[in-house]
Write a protein that holds these residues in place. Structure first.
Motif, mmCIF file in Angstrom:
data_model
loop_
_atom_site.group_PDB
_atom_site.id
_atom_site.type_symbol
_atom_site.label_atom_id
_atom_site.label_comp_id
_atom_site.label_asym_id
_atom_site.label_seq_id
_atom_site.Cartn_x
_atom_site.Cartn_y
_atom_site.Cartn_z
ATOM 1 N N ASN A 20 0.811 -1.222 0.000
ATOM 2 C CA ASN A 20 0.000 0.000 0.000
ATOM 3 C C ASN A 20 0.844 1.272 0.000
ATOM 4 O O ASN A 20 0.302 2.378 -0.002
ATOM 5 N N GLY A 21 2.164 1.134 0.026
ATOM 6 C CA GLY A 21 3.049 2.291 -0.033
ATOM 7 C C GLY A 21 3.640 2.709 1.298
ATOM 8 O O GLY A 21 4.539 3.554 1.337
ATOM 9 N N GLN A 123 -5.306 5.082 10.929
ATOM 10 C CA GLN A 123 -5.898 4.780 9.630
ATOM 11 C C GLN A 123 -7.421 4.685 9.684
ATOM 12 O O GLN A 123 -8.044 4.153 8.762
ATOM 13 N N ASP A 124 -8.018 5.241 10.728
ATOM 14 C CA ASP A 124 -9.482 5.186 10.861
ATOM 15 C C ASP A 124 -10.004 6.516 11.409
ATOM 16 O O ASP A 124 -10.242 6.658 12.610
ATOM 17 N N PHE A 194 -3.609 13.553 2.653
ATOM 18 C CA PHE A 194 -2.250 13.461 3.187
ATOM 19 C C PHE A 194 -1.970 12.210 4.022
ATOM 20 O O PHE A 194 -0.802 11.911 4.290
ATOM 21 N N TYR A 195 -2.999 11.509 4.453
ATOM 22 C CA TYR A 195 -2.778 10.312 5.264
ATOM 23 C C TYR A 195 -2.826 9.041 4.415
ATOM 24 O O TYR A 195 -3.112 7.962 4.919
ATOM 25 N N GLN A 196 -2.522 9.166 3.139
ATOM 26 C CA GLN A 196 -2.361 7.981 2.309
ATOM 27 C C GLN A 196 -1.138 7.204 2.804
ATOM 28 O O GLN A 196 -0.125 7.801 3.150
ATOM 29 N N PRO A 197 -1.200 5.883 2.844
ATOM 30 C CA PRO A 197 -0.037 5.105 3.298
ATOM 31 C C PRO A 197 1.245 5.458 2.562
ATOM 32 O O PRO A 197 2.331 5.458 3.147
ATOM 33 N N GLN A 221 -1.946 -4.535 7.903
ATOM 34 C CA GLN A 221 -2.269 -3.773 6.699
ATOM 35 C C GLN A 221 -3.028 -4.614 5.674
ATOM 36 O O GLN A 221 -3.856 -4.102 4.915
ATOM 37 N N ALA A 222 -2.755 -5.914 5.634
ATOM 38 C CA ALA A 222 -3.428 -6.788 4.660
ATOM 39 C C ALA A 222 -4.912 -6.900 4.929
ATOM 40 O O ALA A 222 -5.702 -7.188 4.014
ATOM 41 N N ASP A 223 -5.340 -6.659 6.172
ATOM 42 C CA ASP A 223 -6.754 -6.761 6.527
ATOM 43 C C ASP A 223 -7.543 -5.501 6.187
ATOM 44 O O ASP A 223 -8.745 -5.437 6.448
ATOM 45 N N LYS A 224 -6.881 -4.490 5.615
ATOM 46 C CA LYS A 224 -7.550 -3.220 5.342
ATOM 47 C C LYS A 224 -7.582 -2.928 3.845
ATOM 48 O O LYS A 224 -6.734 -3.391 3.085
ATOM 49 N N GLU A 225 -8.561 -2.133 3.467
ATOM 50 C CA GLU A 225 -8.649 -1.677 2.085
ATOM 51 C C GLU A 225 -8.289 -0.199 2.027
ATOM 52 O O GLU A 225 -8.742 0.595 2.854
#
Length: 436
Positions: A20-21, A123-124, A194-197, A221-225
């Motif tokens: 995801n970066g 991230q939420d 701005f909070y993009q991974p 991170q794999a559990d998130k979209e």
């Protein structure tokens, strides 16, 4: 996972950029009980003019929104994130600078749980009209507190002289009026931009196994979209390369017993974001140590003359789109202070403190401070996460300090210290009974 070993420091960095970066960096420290983690976004108080994610036109948001967003990230529908960290034996905090926002925790156990908590809450986002309006009062009190701080007023006074157009002159927390305009919609807009991974990094240092720790992070991170990464577009006012937009002098009166004086120097040339830029910053720090360190002849003479005292200090701030240095102190005679400092700066190329022996001394002192700081997990993580010099980092400083010569110091002096780049700001006591 990439590894980089720094033989001089006997330290090994482990790095991985996730799908995801998100950039993950880990530094295991044998013998330490504590683990410290900091998650940082390349977004700070100066980023007020940008193209929102998914948009095509530039928009302006109120000053202080990055700091406001930092505060609101800890409040979720289920409760306060600080309490979650506390239940798991961790101490958490966050801070916003001109260019970065960081969220952190330190703990001696439950590291996986606390890492999950850090990643999950950052991230939420969760903002409501009621909670945003409540926060305005809380941050408003913080702003008023800083407005009553003479040193804070001195610092931002000189920045406004040096950068009258650039948003770096605005208080990181904004103003009472600016934060009053902040809406939940603007917070979400700034967050998704701005909070993009891919615009963030995570640094973990301490009592960790890097392979195990990376597996925890990757599973989280794999559990998130995540939305596809989009280029971040931000703009800043154009600065005059000759310093013609600098305000040479301003003063104000405040209820202080003694006056305050600060001399600012604006960097007029852009700084490369690579190893050369890190070397440039190091050269400037060594230059000021040579000229104004407490073992310099300049400082001792100024002290003996009563122009400076123990309140005297100097610092350099260098980040994307700006850099400046300040020299300040408390004084009965602000004008005498600034005149003396400027005279030394303008004649610095012939100053006897700029010699090979003194450079060797300040290099040893700088190296000693740096090596001592490498024992502090917080220093390592915050410095590494806050710098932006490409592949170069604080782990390269030992070699960089070693290679700097007196010729380099003379060159950086000529480049940075120019009469056109200087400015002065004074704070003088109120007259009569108003002073305290």
């Amino acid at each position: 996972m990439e590894t980089t070993h720094y033989a001089t420091l006997d330290e090994t960095l482990y790095q991985q950029t996730l799908a995801n970066g998100l950039q993950v960096t880990m530094l295991p420290k044998a013998g330490y009980h504590k683990t410290y983690a900091v998650m940082t976004t390349n977004y700070g108080s100066i980023d007020n003019y940008f193209v929102p994610a998914g948009g095509s036109d530039y928009t302006t948001v109120p000053a202080g929104i990055a700091h406001f967003l930092e505060h609101k990230m800890f409040e979720k529908k289920a409760g306060d994130i600080f309490e979650v960290f506390s239940r798991n034996g961790a101490s958490a905090n966050a801070f916003t600078s001109f260019t970065r926002t960081s969220y952190l925790f330190s703990a001696t156990d439950n590291i996986k749980t606390n890492l999950d908590t850090l990643l999950d809450f950052v991230q939420d986002p969760y903002f409501t009209e009621a909670s945003v309006n409540k926060e305005k009062g809380i941050i408003g009190q913080e702003i008023e507190m800083y407005e009553d701080d003479p040193n804070w007023r001195l610092f931002f006074g000189i920045i406004e002289n040096l950068y009258p157009k650039h948003p770096v002159h605005e208080d990181i927390a904004g103003t009472i009026d600016s934060i009053a305009k902040i809406t939940p919609e603007q917070l979400y807009q700034a967050y998704h931009t701005f909070y993009q991974p891919s615009n963030m990094n995570l640094f973990v240092v301490g009592n960790i196994d890097p392979v195990e720790t990376l597996a925890w992070i990757e599973a989280n991170q794999a559990d998130k979209e995540f939305a596809p990464a989009t280029p971040i577009q931000r703009q800043f006012p154009e600065e005059a390369s000759d310093g013609s937009d600098i305000i040479p002098y301003r003063m104000t009166q405040l209820p202080v017993k003694r006056g305050k004086s600060i001399v600012g120097i604006k960097g007029l040339a852009p700084v490369s974001r690579d190893r050369a830029g890190l070397k440039y910053r190091t050269e400037l720090n060594l230059l000021f140590d040579m000229l104004f360190g407490d073992s310099s002849q300049n400082y001792l003479q100024l002290y003996d003359q009563g122009i400076v005292d123990d309140s005297f200090g100097y610092e350099l701030d260098l980040a994307r789109t700006y850099h400046f240095a300040t020299l300040s102190g408390d004084t009965e005679k602000p004008q005498q202070f600034s005149d003396a400092i400027i005279s030394l700066l303008e004649k610095a190329s012939d100053n006897p403190d700029l010699n090979a022996n003194r450079l060797a001394l300040v290099k040893k002192e700088a190296l000693g401070r740096m090596l001592q700081s490498m024992n502090a997990l917080e220093y390592i993580a915050n410095t590494y996460s806050g710098d932006d010099f490409g592949d170069a980092s604080l782990f390269d400083l030992v070699n960089i300090i070693d290679e700097i010569t007196l010729t380099d110091i003379q060159s950086v002096l000529k480049q940075f210290v120019r009469s056109a780049a200087l400015s002065v700001f004074h704070i003088e006591p109120l007259a009569g009974d108003d002073a305290k």
